[in-house]
Design a protein around this motif. Structure first.
Motif, mmCIF file in Angstrom:
data_model
loop_
_atom_site.group_PDB
_atom_site.id
_atom_site.type_symbol
_atom_site.label_atom_id
_atom_site.label_comp_id
_atom_site.label_asym_id
_atom_site.label_seq_id
_atom_site.Cartn_x
_atom_site.Cartn_y
_atom_site.Cartn_z
ATOM 1 N N ASP A 139 -11.192 -15.705 -4.747
ATOM 2 C CA ASP A 139 -12.197 -15.582 -5.805
ATOM 3 C C ASP A 139 -13.249 -14.550 -5.406
ATOM 4 O O ASP A 139 -14.421 -14.866 -5.218
ATOM 5 N N HIS A 140 -12.802 -13.302 -5.249
ATOM 6 C CA HIS A 140 -13.703 -12.194 -4.892
ATOM 7 C C HIS A 140 -13.441 -11.026 -5.830
ATOM 8 O O HIS A 140 -12.337 -10.861 -6.332
ATOM 9 N N SER A 141 -14.459 -10.209 -6.000
ATOM 10 C CA SER A 141 -14.337 -9.044 -6.877
ATOM 11 C C SER A 141 -14.079 -7.788 -6.041
ATOM 12 O O SER A 141 -14.992 -7.020 -5.750
ATOM 13 N N PHE A 142 -12.834 -7.614 -5.603
ATOM 14 C CA PHE A 142 -12.423 -6.373 -4.946
ATOM 15 C C PHE A 142 -10.922 -6.191 -5.111
ATOM 16 O O PHE A 142 -10.193 -7.126 -5.398
ATOM 17 N N PHE A 143 -10.502 -4.948 -4.987
ATOM 18 C CA PHE A 143 -9.073 -4.645 -5.042
ATOM 19 C C PHE A 143 -8.799 -3.458 -4.130
ATOM 20 O O PHE A 143 -9.709 -2.795 -3.647
ATOM 21 N N ILE A 144 -7.515 -3.236 -3.886
ATOM 22 C CA ILE A 144 -7.098 -2.091 -3.084
ATOM 23 C C ILE A 144 -6.142 -1.252 -3.919
ATOM 24 O O ILE A 144 -5.455 -1.759 -4.809
ATOM 25 N N MET A 145 -6.124 0.038 -3.614
ATOM 26 C CA MET A 145 -5.208 0.956 -4.293
ATOM 27 C C MET A 145 -4.705 1.958 -3.254
ATOM 28 O O MET A 145 -5.480 2.448 -2.434
ATOM 29 N N ALA A 146 -3.424 2.228 -3.302
ATOM 30 C CA ALA A 146 -2.829 3.155 -2.334
ATOM 31 C C ALA A 146 -3.516 4.508 -2.404
ATOM 32 O O ALA A 146 -3.871 4.990 -3.480
ATOM 33 N N LYS A 147 -3.719 5.118 -1.239
ATOM 34 C CA LYS A 147 -4.347 6.442 -1.168
ATOM 35 C C LYS A 147 -3.461 7.497 -1.829
ATOM 36 O O LYS A 147 -3.954 8.470 -2.373
ATOM 37 N N HIS A 148 -2.161 7.287 -1.762
ATOM 38 C CA HIS A 148 -1.215 8.237 -2.347
ATOM 39 C C HIS A 148 -0.284 7.480 -3.288
ATOM 40 O O HIS A 148 0.584 6.742 -2.849
ATOM 41 N N LEU A 149 -0.500 7.660 -4.582
ATOM 42 C CA LEU A 149 0.306 6.977 -5.589
ATOM 43 C C LEU A 149 1.466 7.847 -6.037
ATOM 44 O O LEU A 149 1.345 9.066 -6.105
ATOM 45 N N LYS A 150 2.564 7.189 -6.349
ATOM 46 C CA LYS A 150 3.694 7.880 -6.960
ATOM 47 C C LYS A 150 3.608 7.579 -8.442
ATOM 48 O O LYS A 150 3.512 6.414 -8.843
ATOM 49 N N ASP A 151 3.625 8.589 -9.262
ATOM 50 C CA ASP A 151 3.440 8.444 -10.696
ATOM 51 C C ASP A 151 4.400 7.415 -11.299
ATOM 52 O O ASP A 151 5.614 7.527 -11.143
ATOM 53 N N GLY A 152 3.829 6.409 -11.946
ATOM 54 C CA GLY A 152 4.626 5.407 -12.642
ATOM 55 C C GLY A 152 5.217 4.323 -11.763
ATOM 56 O O GLY A 152 5.910 3.445 -12.252
ATOM 57 N N ILE A 153 4.951 4.343 -10.457
ATOM 58 C CA ILE A 153 5.524 3.343 -9.552
ATOM 59 C C ILE A 153 4.390 2.481 -8.991
ATOM 60 O O ILE A 153 3.453 2.994 -8.381
ATOM 61 N N TRP A 154 4.466 1.161 -9.204
ATOM 62 C CA TRP A 154 3.436 0.243 -8.703
ATOM 63 C C TRP A 154 3.969 -0.692 -7.645
ATOM 64 O O TRP A 154 3.203 -1.256 -6.880
ATOM 65 N N ILE A 155 5.291 -0.875 -7.586
ATOM 66 C CA ILE A 155 5.886 -1.739 -6.564
ATOM 67 C C ILE A 155 7.141 -1.070 -6.037
ATOM 68 O O ILE A 155 7.944 -0.538 -6.801
#
Length: 125
Positions: free
Chosen positions: A72-88
């Motif tokens: 129950d915290h307000s934070f998230f992480i996001m990859a430094k290098h994203l591949k377009d259209g790929i989340w998993i």
């Protein structure tokens, strides 16, 4: 013998591996409500962020929020290098590096969210 990514993560990270919450499971209680803001970044918050990173890496997620693993915290992480259209990518061979975003402000709610709240779908009840 070559170590798997999961073995490396278990050794290197100080956090706890957590399952991703799905609707209908006990951890789902945090999915549909506003999370608590983070004040000071304490040792516990740092450990929770590490848990988020190890869980995201384990599941191959390029982005993950605290409430998705039952925190129950307000934070998230996001990859430094994203591949377009790929989340998993469940076949990751190396660790994903993440940026951490604490107390994000929601400026606009996605139309997709409202579409999913249609009672006939019964995924939010």
């Amino acid at each position: 013998m070559r170590k798997t990514l999961q073995e490396k993560l278990a050794r290197d990270f100080k956090g706890v591996l957590r399952e991703i919450a799905l609707y209908g499971t006990p951890n789902a209680k945090y999915l549909d409500r506003t999370s608590m803001s983070v004040g000071a970044v304490t040792r516990k918050i740092k450990k929770d962020i590490e848990s988020l990173k190890i869980s995201a890496n384990y599941h191959g997620a390029y982005s993950l929020s605290a409430n998705q693993i039952g925190l129950d915290h307000s934070f998230f992480i996001m990859a430094k290098h994203l591949k377009d259209g790929i989340w998993i990518n469940r076949r990751m061979e190396k660790e994903i590096k993440y940026d951490t975003i604490i107390n994000p402000k929601i400026k606009k709610v996605s139309r997709v969210y409202f579409d999913l709240k249609i009672p006939s779908l019964n995924i939010f009840s």
